[in-house]
Design a protein around this motif. Structure first.
Motif, PDB file in Angstrom:
ATOM      1  N   VAL A 126       0.848  -1.189   0.000  1.00 53.54           N
ATOM      2  CA  VAL A 126       0.000   0.000   0.000  1.00 53.54           C
ATOM      3  C   VAL A 126       0.883   1.238   0.000  1.00 53.54           C
ATOM      4  O   VAL A 126       1.891   1.291   0.712  1.00 53.54           O
ATOM      5  CB  VAL A 126      -0.929  -0.009   1.237  1.00 53.54           C
ATOM      6  CG1 VAL A 126      -1.760   1.259   1.324  1.00 53.54           C
ATOM      7  CG2 VAL A 126      -1.814  -1.249   1.217  1.00 53.54           C
ATOM      8  N   VAL A 127       0.495   2.252  -0.781  1.00 50.02           N
ATOM      9  CA  VAL A 127       1.312   3.472  -0.873  1.00 50.02           C
ATOM     10  C   VAL A 127       0.662   4.664  -0.178  1.00 50.02           C
ATOM     11  O   VAL A 127       1.353   5.610   0.215  1.00 50.02           O
ATOM     12  CB  VAL A 127       1.638   3.834  -2.330  1.00 50.02           C
ATOM     13  CG1 VAL A 127       2.531   2.773  -2.953  1.00 50.02           C
ATOM     14  CG2 VAL A 127       0.370   4.028  -3.164  1.00 50.02           C
ATOM     15  N   SER A 128      -0.670   4.667  -0.015  1.00 47.25           N
ATOM     16  CA  SER A 128      -1.331   5.754   0.706  1.00 47.25           C
ATOM     17  C   SER A 128      -2.700   5.294   1.171  1.00 47.25           C
ATOM     18  O   SER A 128      -3.260   4.322   0.656  1.00 47.25           O
ATOM     19  CB  SER A 128      -1.470   7.013  -0.165  1.00 47.25           C
ATOM     20  OG  SER A 128      -2.360   6.798  -1.248  1.00 47.25           O
ATOM     21  N   VAL A 129      -3.240   6.001   2.175  1.00 48.97           N
ATOM     22  CA  VAL A 129      -4.543   5.652   2.723  1.00 48.97           C
ATOM     23  C   VAL A 129      -5.310   6.924   3.047  1.00 48.97           C
ATOM     24  O   VAL A 129      -4.747   7.999   3.235  1.00 48.97           O
ATOM     25  CB  VAL A 129      -4.428   4.802   4.007  1.00 48.97           C
ATOM     26  CG1 VAL A 129      -3.629   3.531   3.763  1.00 48.97           C
ATOM     27  CG2 VAL A 129      -3.807   5.598   5.146  1.00 48.97           C
ATOM     28  N   ILE A 130      -6.629   6.781   3.136  1.00 50.58           N
ATOM     29  CA  ILE A 130      -7.470   7.830   3.701  1.00 50.58           C
ATOM     30  C   ILE A 130      -8.523   7.133   4.556  1.00 50.58           C
ATOM     31  O   ILE A 130      -9.018   6.059   4.192  1.00 50.58           O
ATOM     32  CB  ILE A 130      -8.110   8.717   2.608  1.00 50.58           C
ATOM     33  CG1 ILE A 130      -8.792   9.923   3.253  1.00 50.58           C
ATOM     34  CG2 ILE A 130      -9.067   7.931   1.732  1.00 50.58           C
ATOM     35  CD1 ILE A 130      -9.113  11.038   2.277  1.00 50.58           C
ATOM     36  N   GLY A 131      -8.829   7.711   5.710  1.00 48.79           N
ATOM     37  CA  GLY A 131      -9.720   7.045   6.640  1.00 48.79           C
ATOM     38  C   GLY A 131     -10.744   7.969   7.252  1.00 48.79           C
ATOM     39  O   GLY A 131     -10.626   9.201   7.204  1.00 48.79           O
ATOM     40  N   ARG A 184       0.526   9.271   3.434  1.00 46.74           N
ATOM     41  CA  ARG A 184       1.446   8.471   2.636  1.00 46.74           C
ATOM     42  C   ARG A 184       2.052   7.368   3.497  1.00 46.74           C
ATOM     43  O   ARG A 184       2.404   7.593   4.656  1.00 46.74           O
ATOM     44  CB  ARG A 184       2.572   9.360   2.081  1.00 46.74           C
ATOM     45  CG  ARG A 184       3.495   8.683   1.091  1.00 46.74           C
ATOM     46  CD  ARG A 184       2.887   8.655  -0.271  1.00 46.74           C
ATOM     47  NE  ARG A 184       3.754   7.990  -1.236  1.00 46.74           N
ATOM     48  CZ  ARG A 184       3.372   7.668  -2.457  1.00 46.74           C
ATOM     49  NH1 ARG A 184       2.146   7.973  -2.868  1.00 46.74           N
ATOM     50  NH2 ARG A 184       4.189   7.060  -3.289  1.00 46.74           N
ATOM     51  N   ILE A 185       2.188   6.160   2.943  1.00 52.17           N
ATOM     52  CA  ILE A 185       2.808   5.041   3.653  1.00 52.17           C
ATOM     53  C   ILE A 185       4.300   5.029   3.321  1.00 52.17           C
ATOM     54  O   ILE A 185       4.684   4.973   2.153  1.00 52.17           O
ATOM     55  CB  ILE A 185       2.156   3.707   3.254  1.00 52.17           C
ATOM     56  CG1 ILE A 185       0.657   3.744   3.502  1.00 52.17           C
ATOM     57  CG2 ILE A 185       2.799   2.553   4.016  1.00 52.17           C
ATOM     58  CD1 ILE A 185       0.258   4.002   4.930  1.00 52.17           C
ATOM     59  N   ASN A 186       5.129   5.092   4.347  1.00 47.43           N
ATOM     60  CA  ASN A 186       6.572   5.183   4.133  1.00 47.43           C
ATOM     61  C   ASN A 186       7.218   3.827   3.860  1.00 47.43           C
ATOM     62  O   ASN A 186       8.213   3.742   3.139  1.00 47.43           O
ATOM     63  CB  ASN A 186       7.237   5.823   5.356  1.00 47.43           C
ATOM     64  CG  ASN A 186       6.821   7.264   5.552  1.00 47.43           C
ATOM     65  OD1 ASN A 186       6.797   8.033   4.591  1.00 47.43           O
ATOM     66  ND2 ASN A 186       6.483   7.639   6.767  1.00 47.43           N
ATOM     67  N   SER A 187       6.684   2.778   4.441  1.00 47.75           N
ATOM     68  CA  SER A 187       7.285   1.453   4.264  1.00 47.75           C
ATOM     69  C   SER A 187       6.720   0.776   3.025  1.00 47.75           C
ATOM     70  O   SER A 187       5.694   1.187   2.468  1.00 47.75           O
ATOM     71  CB  SER A 187       7.001   0.577   5.487  1.00 47.75           C
ATOM     72  OG  SER A 187       5.613   0.293   5.592  1.00 47.75           O
TER      73      SER A 187
END
Length: 374
Positions: free
Chosen positions: A194-199, A345-348
């Protein structure tokens, strides 16, 4: 590799029974010692498992014959225990989550890398025939290029059955952090990192009433959001929608659905190791159940350790620390986004673990053949 991995368990709570049942049938694992803050609980386990010693935590960490520590302590202690095991030169495998926070989880992974030991982490449900058969269907192109997924977990609350549900409604609890590791790990196994999320998140009640046990009728405060939704953007471009609730009553939706250009998949419950995978192909008239085609047969908790024991040194285990860290960061980021209202943004990142061919592990094969002979 080539000989059983000698394992010591720290933490002898309820979950240990599932591991013990599977260790008895896995030739890749040799349980040698157990420890618990309550010595009586450790002794009870040792009394029921031939060849196992009940030790103090300090004695187990110092034991020369323990190569890997299985960490079954409460989540708040996961990082502390893992770091002590690594400092003692031992590999570690923990129940989910890897640690209470990504900051603590990073310390564990960094320490393990410096010490040259392996890190594994539940859930290993992704190695069973359910998720792996779905993975093979995607890899074989049965649905074409994946477009989207949905993951649904609905329960009206654990206080209805759990005699001490307080921690589910405190920081570090909630539906996403409690059950999300199963769903996020499955989605990453199926669709990649996963590269990014919104919640977004909410809660409907400020307190819960315990429904069973000696505290029945007692009210506990709700200090977290108990209903969480999120959208995960995978590096592949696929979009996954999470729906995790301790507020809603029931859902008829499958636990996980995967949709592609040429078909859709119903994926079995990621909290289980098996289950039917169903395919609806473009132009078909009905769903078809796919034959079991991949994964560890008749598996259960602890098969991730057997898989780790067969993984060459320097190679990331399938149920490894990198996957557990990535899943934890995804969940933390969904909650962060729910608070801020902005995408995170997901860093890992993590490589999709190698698929598991349809496999009956040595030791398990003998048991299955004995059953068939009866």
């Amino acid at each position: 590799m080539g000989k059983p991995l000698k394992v010591g368990i720290i933490g002898c709570g309820a979950i240990i029974a599932q591991y013990l049942a599977n260790f008895r049938k896995l030739e890749q694992v040799d349980l040698v010692a157990v420890a618990d803050l309550d010595p009586a609980r450790a002794q009870a386990v040792a009394d029921g498992y031939q060849g196992v010693r009940a030790l103090s935590v300090e004695e187990l960490l110092a034991a020369d014959d323990v190569e890997l520590v299985l960490n079954l302590t409460i989540p708040a202690a996961h990082a502390e225990v893992a770091l002590k095991a690594i400092a003692a030169g031992k590999s570690v495998y923990g129940e989910k989550p890897l640690a209470a926070t990504t900051a603590e989880a990073r310390q564990v992974l960094d320490a393990a890398r410096e010490a040259g030991v392996a890190v594994g982490c539940a859930p290993d449900t992704v190695l069973g025939t359910g998720i792996q058969t779905a993975r093979k269907a995607i890899d074989d192109g049965l649905i074409g290029a994946p477009i989207s997924a949905s993951a649904t977990m609905v329960t009206p609350g654990h206080e209805r059955w759990h005699p001490n549900p307080d921690f589910y409604y405190q920081p570090g609890g909630g539906p996403l952090l409690d059950m999300g590791p199963y769903y996020v790990s499955a989605l990453v196994t199926l669709l990649g990192p996963v590269v990014s999320v919104i919640g977004a998140a909410s809660h409907t009640r400020n307190e819960r009433t315990i429904g069973s046990g000696p505290r029945q009728g007692e009210k506990v405060p709700v200090d977290i959001d108990s209903h969480v939704t999120g959208v995960l953007v995978h590096a592949s471009g696929a979009l996954s929608t999470l729906f995790m609730s301790f507020d809603a009553v029931k859902s008829k939706s499958p636990n996980i659905e995967i949709h592609g250009e040429r078909g859709s998949l119903v994926v079995p419950d990621p909290n289980h190791f098996d289950g039917d995978v169903q395919l609806f192909s473009l132009g078909a008239e009905d769903w078809e159940t796919l034959p079991v085609s991949a994964g560890y047969v008749d598996s259960g908790r602890g098969f991730g350790i057997a898989d780790l024991a067969s993984t060459p040194a320097g190679v990331e285990p399938r149920a490894g620390g990198a996957m557990a860290y990535h899943a934890l960061e995804v969940m933390e980021s969904v909650l962060e986004s729910a608070g801020s209202g902005s995408a995170v943004r997901i860093n890992s990142t993590v490589e999709r673990p190698a698929s598991v061919e349809l496999t009956v592990l040595a030791g398990e094969l003998d048991r299955l053949q004995a059953q068939e002979a009866v």
